[in-house]
Design an enzyme around this catalytic site. Structure first.
Site, PDB file in Angstrom:
ATOM      1  CG  ASP A  13      25.851 -51.209  -8.886  1.00 46.72           C
ATOM      2  OD1 ASP A  13      25.085 -52.172  -9.036  1.00 46.72           O
ATOM      3  OD2 ASP A  13      26.205 -50.460  -9.824  1.00 46.72           O
ATOM      4  CD  GLU A  14      23.025 -48.601  -3.246  1.00 46.55           C
ATOM      5  OE1 GLU A  14      22.681 -49.714  -3.703  1.00 46.55           O
ATOM      6  OE2 GLU A  14      22.438 -47.534  -3.514  1.00 46.55           O
ATOM      7  CE  LYS A  16      20.282 -52.551  -4.642  1.00 48.26           C
ATOM      8  NZ  LYS A  16      21.447 -51.814  -5.115  1.00 48.26           N
ATOM      9  N   GLY A  17      22.733 -57.133  -2.632  1.00 44.66           N
ATOM     10  CA  GLY A  17      22.710 -58.583  -2.817  1.00 44.66           C
ATOM     11  C   GLY A  17      23.396 -59.277  -1.653  1.00 44.66           C
ATOM     12  CG  ASN A  38      17.075 -52.120 -14.098  1.00 43.77           C
ATOM     13  OD1 ASN A  38      16.554 -53.105 -13.588  1.00 43.77           O
ATOM     14  ND2 ASN A  38      16.596 -50.893 -13.900  1.00 43.77           N
ATOM     15  N   GLY A  40      21.855 -55.846 -10.904  1.00 46.20           N
ATOM     16  CA  GLY A  40      22.863 -56.899 -10.871  1.00 46.20           C
ATOM     17  C   GLY A  40      23.303 -57.037  -9.434  1.00 46.20           C
ATOM     18  CG  HIS A  41      20.946 -57.417  -6.620  1.00 45.36           C
ATOM     19  ND1 HIS A  41      19.708 -57.432  -6.024  1.00 45.36           N
ATOM     20  CD2 HIS A  41      21.063 -56.185  -7.173  1.00 45.36           C
ATOM     21  CE1 HIS A  41      19.114 -56.272  -6.225  1.00 45.36           C
ATOM     22  NE2 HIS A  41      19.914 -55.500  -6.921  1.00 45.36           N
ATOM     23  CB  THR A  42      27.746 -59.502  -6.730  1.00 47.17           C
ATOM     24  OG1 THR A  42      27.622 -58.651  -7.854  1.00 47.17           O
ATOM     25  CG2 THR A  42      28.828 -60.528  -6.961  1.00 47.17           C
ATOM     26  CD  GLN A 223      16.968 -50.796 -10.383  1.00 46.51           C
ATOM     27  OE1 GLN A 223      15.819 -50.901  -9.989  1.00 46.51           O
ATOM     28  NE2 GLN A 223      17.573 -51.763 -11.026  1.00 46.51           N
ATOM     29  CB  THR A 300      26.321 -52.514 -18.449  1.00 46.55           C
ATOM     30  OG1 THR A 300      26.806 -51.721 -17.355  1.00 46.55           O
ATOM     31  CG2 THR A 300      24.808 -52.416 -18.524  1.00 46.55           C
ATOM     32  N   GLY A 301      28.989 -54.240 -17.197  1.00 45.97           N
ATOM     33  CA  GLY A 301      30.456 -54.229 -17.189  1.00 45.97           C
ATOM     34  C   GLY A 301      31.043 -52.824 -17.257  1.00 45.97           C
TER      35      GLY A 301
END
Ligand code: GDP
Ligand code: IMO
Ligand code: MG
Length: 442
Positions: A13-14, A16-17, A38, A40-42, A223, A300-301
């Site tokens: 969650d750094e 990367k997206g 697993n 999740g890229h925003t 990841q 997963t929120g």
């Protein structure tokens, strides 16, 4: 022209997206090499937010080819939802390709993931519950089902049936769950297979063709380094290799084609799920980072645990991945702080160490040694260049670059595309960046 690996330098969650999307404008091909849903890229483009789990973040550029590589694990149900959602937003998936040798996450993988977490009790890992570990476990055990099996002929259907019956023994006897009806599962998955069939290719071959044509290839990590199965904080890790070396394995390319490795790190640290976290902040400042950074998992929120930047971990990430440079994200989240701490070493049983301990007991005992830097206490969200940044923010970045001994090539000050300072274009520019340890800004 360059082939670039983008990896997470912390616990995922750094951002990367966001960084992949940004660099995708120079990329002909974007490849996901490992992980599954697993991830999740925003990506935020103007008012619109895209949340991607399996599809590479390059998909927003119509000319960019996006490949889901061999080392990934694919949940067809989620992938098809993702394709549908993108289509609804008028994003074409015509340039999407799926490796025929990627493994398939089956419904029993999700059941086993959740049931085994329950069974672990206080030893639970805090997985995403998406069946990732069990899918990779089957791959290693050689009972996995691959995309090529799904789109295959009679023989593979027999094999899938055999596998479901085999898994039923485990579901019933170990976890006391209801067995699955192989006919129902197979009928459902064959339907998925028909929709996926046009996307399926030999991905390593396609990437090789791009290499030979001297195209720009971006490898989008999922990841992060500390979640790596071999080099992360085992057992609190994922079941693939998110490090730079894993990108080559998962994509099916040799390391000699790689020109650059970019590590993405937040200006602080977060972690979701269980496991050690030496710089974790449980009080007011942790809450503030979580609120300002909107630190809730994309998949997963779940609320992410927050802490100070850990340079010991950062140096480890530089070593394990051979990082050329860094993209530091979420600098803006620190804007209001009076002072900011950075962990520069660990004290373990009274002994100081600059190296990240791979012995979990030593890591559990590690006490962070902090250096405190003054906060800049003004907004960085509109800064478009280094010159726009408050001097104390620039000092903070320089401190991180010095600690990690790699230049910073990109600074992100907000979620949207425009809120980015590209110090040096890591694709086209020279290897050293302006935030090099020995240089003063102009
Ligand atoms: P990834 O898994 O590494 O792609 O990261 P995620 O998308 O899971 O989490 C990063 C979150 O931070 C997303 O919600 C992004 O929109 C957001 N984000 C990325 N860069 C920045 C930034 O510089 N500032 C702020 N405030 N948010 C950012
Ligand atoms: P992106 O790509 C953050 C974490 C889970 C759990 C551990 C194992 O968005 O950065 P798993 O379901 O993989 O077996 O869970 O790994 N985890 C992530 N944490 N970002 C991710 O992906 C993650 N993918 C898995 O929370 O601690
Ligand atoms: Mg994420």
């Amino acid at each position: 022209m360059a082939n670039v690996i983008i990896i997470g330098a912390q616990w995922g969650d750094e951002g990367k997206g966001k960084i992949t999307d940004l660099l995708s404008r120079s990329a002909d091909v974007v490849v996901r090499s490992q992980g599954g849903v697993n991830a999740g890229h925003t990506v935020v483009v103007q008012e619109q937010t895209f949340k991607l789990h399996l599809i590479p973040s390059g998909i927003l550029y119509p000319e960019t080819e996006c490949i889901i590589g061999s080392g990934t694990v694919i949940d067809p149900e989620v992938l098809l939802e993702e394709i549908d959602q993108l289509k609804k937003l008028s994003i074409s998936c015509d340039n999407l390709y799926i490796s025929q040798t990627a493994h398939v996450t089956m419904p029993y993988h999700r059941l086993i993931d959740k049931a085994s977490e329950e069974r672990r009790g206080k030893y639970k890992l805090g997985t995403t519950g998406r069946g990732i570990g069990p899918t990779y476990a089957d791959k290693a055990e050689r009972t996995g089902i691959r995309i090529v099996d799904l789109i295959g002929k009679e023989k593979s259907i027999e094999k899938i049936k055999w596998t479901i019956n085999y898994k039923n023994v485990i579901l019933e006897n170990l976890y006391h769950l209801k067995p699955m009806d192989p006919e129902v599962v197979i009928a459902q998955y064959l339907e998925y297979a028909e929709v996926l069939r046009p996307y399926v290719i030999d991905s390593s071959l396609k990437i090789d063709q791009a290499v030979r044509q001297k195209k720009n290839i971006l490898f989008e990590g999922a990841q992060g380094t500390l979640l790596d199965l071999d080099h992360g904080t085992y057992p609190y890790v994922t079941s693939s290799n998110p490090i730079a070396g894993g990108a080559c394995v998962g994509a099916g390319v040799g390391p000699t084609i790689i020109d650059r490795v970019i590590g993405v790190a937040k200006a602080y640290t977060t972690r979701v799920g269980e496991g050690p976290f030496p710089t974790e902040l449980e009080g007011e400042i942790g809450e503030l980072l979580c609120d300002r950074g909107a630190e809730f998992g994309t998949t997963t929120g779940r609320r992410r645990r927050c802490g100070w930047f850990d340079a010991v971990m950062g140096r480890y990430a530089v070593r394990i991945n051979g990082l050329d440079c860094l993209a530091i994200t979420k600098l803006d989240v620190l804007d209001t702080l009076e002072e900011i701490k950075v962990c520069v070493g660990y004290s373990i049983d009274g002994n100081n160490s600059n190296d990240f301990p791979t012995d979990p007991e030593a890591l559990a005992k590690s006490q962070p040694i902090y250096e405190t830097l003054p906060g800049w206490q003004q907004s960085t969200a509109d800064c478009l260049s280094l010159e726009d940044l408050p001097k104390l923010a620039l000092d903070y970045l320089k401190f991180l670059a010095e600690q990690l001994e790699v230049p910073i090539a990109i600074v992100s000050v907000g979620a949207s595309r425009g809120q980015t300072i590209i110090i040096e274009d890591p694709i086209h520019g020279p290897k050293r960046a302006l935030l090099d340890v020995n240089r003063e800004p102009q």
